[in-house]
Scaffold this active site. Structure first.
Site, mmCIF file in Angstrom:
data_model
loop_
_atom_site.group_PDB
_atom_site.id
_atom_site.type_symbol
_atom_site.label_atom_id
_atom_site.label_comp_id
_atom_site.label_asym_id
_atom_site.label_seq_id
_atom_site.Cartn_x
_atom_site.Cartn_y
_atom_site.Cartn_z
ATOM 1 N N GLU A 31 1.513 -4.677 1.059
ATOM 2 C CA GLU A 31 1.695 -3.783 -0.099
ATOM 3 C C GLU A 31 1.237 -2.365 0.195
ATOM 4 O O GLU A 31 1.718 -1.420 -0.403
ATOM 5 C CB GLU A 31 0.913 -4.220 -1.330
ATOM 6 C CG GLU A 31 0.946 -5.657 -1.699
ATOM 7 C CD GLU A 31 -0.326 -6.349 -1.292
ATOM 8 O OE1 GLU A 31 -0.473 -6.654 -0.084
ATOM 9 O OE2 GLU A 31 -1.169 -6.598 -2.165
ATOM 10 N N HIS A 37 -2.305 4.300 -1.170
ATOM 11 C CA HIS A 37 -3.676 3.842 -0.924
ATOM 12 C C HIS A 37 -4.663 4.907 -1.395
ATOM 13 O O HIS A 37 -4.275 6.033 -1.688
ATOM 14 C CB HIS A 37 -3.877 3.563 0.570
ATOM 15 C CG HIS A 37 -3.403 4.674 1.457
ATOM 16 N ND1 HIS A 37 -2.129 4.695 1.991
ATOM 17 C CD2 HIS A 37 -3.996 5.823 1.858
ATOM 18 C CE1 HIS A 37 -1.982 5.807 2.707
ATOM 19 N NE2 HIS A 37 -3.088 6.508 2.634
ATOM 20 N N CYS A 70 -8.651 -5.049 -2.815
ATOM 21 C CA CYS A 70 -7.274 -5.454 -2.524
ATOM 22 C C CYS A 70 -6.454 -4.936 -3.694
ATOM 23 O O CYS A 70 -6.757 -3.870 -4.236
ATOM 24 C CB CYS A 70 -7.163 -6.960 -2.305
ATOM 25 S SG CYS A 70 -7.825 -7.957 -3.653
ATOM 26 N N CYS A 118 -2.948 8.304 -2.234
ATOM 27 C CA CYS A 118 -2.389 8.961 -1.052
ATOM 28 C C CYS A 118 -1.220 8.133 -0.548
ATOM 29 O O CYS A 118 -1.279 6.912 -0.555
ATOM 30 C CB CYS A 118 -3.475 9.059 0.016
ATOM 31 S SG CYS A 118 -2.908 9.830 1.544
#
Ligand SMILES: [Zn+2]
Length: 131
Positions: A31, A37, A70, A118
């Site tokens: 993912e 992220h 996560c 980001c």
């Protein structure tokens, strides 16, 4: 290190994440490639986390606080954090890691709260962090 794993909120992480002693460890799997992220985060996918732990410890030299997450921080994040704590305790490696934390609600909660995401393709991410 105490072996306790502490949960921190996105608000707390937002104010802490530029501290030079903090590393954010993203353990999502594929993912991360589509969903973006947290700036400056490291990526150690949960599916081969056990094998990559020595590399992780090497990469976080000089950091004493690791924040795992996560997607939701319900399964993979806590289990990888626990694996690392157990590994450090059993191997007696003094990696200088004093705090292992988990980001509440994970990346999805972070993004849903409008916090900065980001989307670079650098590994590791070079944005934000201590830069
Ligand atoms: Zn990035």
């Amino acid at each position: 290190m105490s072996g306790n794993i502490i949960y921190i909120t996105g608000t707390q992480l937002l104010s802490l994440r530029k501290q030079p002693n903090i590393a954010i460890v993203d353990v999502r799997d594929d993912e991360r490639n589509y969903d973006g992220h947290i700036s400056g985060s490291l990526h150690f996918a949960s599916h081969n986390f056990s094998e990559s732990m020595p590399n992780l410890i090497h990469q976080v030299q000089g950091k004493d606080t690791l924040v795992f997450h996560c997607a939701l921080s319900q399964v993979r994040g806590p289990s990888c954090a626990r694996k690392l704590v157990n590994y450090l305790e059993e191997s007696k490696v003094d990696a200088g890691i004093k705090n292992v934390m988990i980001l509440e609600r994970g990346f999805n909660g972070w993004e849903a709260s409008g916090r900065p995401v980001c989307r670079c393709n650098n590994v590791p991410c070079k944005e934000g962090g201590s830069a």
